[in-house]
Design an enzyme around this catalytic site. Structure first.
Site, PDB file in Angstrom:
ATOM      1  N   CYS A 172       0.812  -1.221   0.000  1.00 10.05           N
ATOM      2  CA  CYS A 172       0.000   0.000   0.000  1.00 10.05           C
ATOM      3  C   CYS A 172       0.843   1.268   0.000  1.00 10.05           C
ATOM      4  O   CYS A 172       0.598   2.191  -0.789  1.00 10.05           O
ATOM      5  CB  CYS A 172      -0.976  -0.004   1.178  1.00 10.05           C
TER       6      CYS A 172
ATOM      7  N   HIS B  19      -2.518   0.848   7.107  1.00 16.15           N
ATOM      8  CA  HIS B  19      -2.875   0.882   5.691  1.00 16.15           C
ATOM      9  C   HIS B  19      -3.087   2.323   5.251  1.00 16.15           C
ATOM     10  O   HIS B  19      -3.538   3.169   6.028  1.00 16.15           O
ATOM     11  CB  HIS B  19      -4.156   0.069   5.466  1.00 16.15           C
TER      12      HIS B  19
ATOM     13  N   HIS C 167      -5.903   1.973  -3.671  1.00 18.11           N
ATOM     14  CA  HIS C 167      -4.939   1.408  -2.717  1.00 18.11           C
ATOM     15  C   HIS C 167      -4.506   0.035  -3.189  1.00 18.11           C
ATOM     16  O   HIS C 167      -5.091  -0.539  -4.124  1.00 18.11           O
ATOM     17  CB  HIS C 167      -5.575   1.314  -1.322  1.00 18.11           C
TER      18      HIS C 167
END
Length: 202
Positions: free
Chosen positions: A107, A160, A172
């Protein structure tokens, strides 16, 4: 046999009449008996409609249409094309922890690559480090290009990060599918959303 030939000629004539229409002679059409009617059958991509900007507008419209379909966004056709194009190019890249290439990316690797390609900005490599450098913005104030951060509960570390696009959608790299577009309204992301941040370009 004669009837067959006549039927064929009649069919050919009917087909040709579909593509051409009769244009009676006038001062502006003298010497031209027929005018092509293809403009009524196909979209006009020629740009010859009296608007000098039409060719570029057509290209932009096609591009925005493609991004809208690929990313699942309802676009106003005035968004940052560079960001949309770059994100689109990364869609489908597999997830790979610790990497940031088109062969695989995690990510934060995805976010750093997009920001470098689109804005020429070098971000910190981890989602937690990124969060420390951004300007916090409210969830209702998010703009295209802002970062969205997630954690698994109060007191838990950020795990994240993604790039906000619009209408609650963000790009993402997820462990279960690689680079994709997701919605902040999906139960998992709604539950784990922590904050949004804006990267200051100055």
């Amino acid at each position: 046999m004669k009837n067959s030939i006549l039927y064929c000629l009649a069919a050919a004539s009917l087909a040709l009449s579909f593509f051409f229409e009769y244009a009676p002679d006038s001062p502006n059409t003298a010497g031209r008996t027929y005018s092509a009617a293809t403009a009524s059958l196909l979209p006009d991509f020629s740009g010859d409609n009296g608007d000098d900007t039409h060719p570029a507008t057509t290209r932009d419209s096609l591009a925005y249409g493609y991004y809208s379909q690929t990313l699942g966004l309802k676009l106003d056709y005035n968004e940052d094309q560079n960001l949309l194009r770059t994100v689109t190019d990364w869609i489908g890249t597999p997830y790979r922890y610790g990497s940031n290439s088109k062969k695989g990316t995690d990510c934060s690797g995805f976010v750093t690559r997009v920001f470098k390609e689109v804005y020429g900005i070098t971000l910190q490599r981890s989602s937690r480090s990124m969060f420390e450098k951004v300007k916090r913005v409210g969830k209702d104030e998010m703009q295209s290009g802002d970062l969205v951060f997630f954690r698994r509960g109060p007191g838990q570390p950020i795990y994240h990060v993604g790039i906000y696009l619009q209408d609650g959608k963000f790009a993402h790299s997820a462990t279960n599918g690689g680079v994709m577009i997701s919605s902040l309204n999906q139960p998992y992301y709604h539950r784990n959303f922590y904050a949004a941040g804006r990267v200051e370009t100055n």
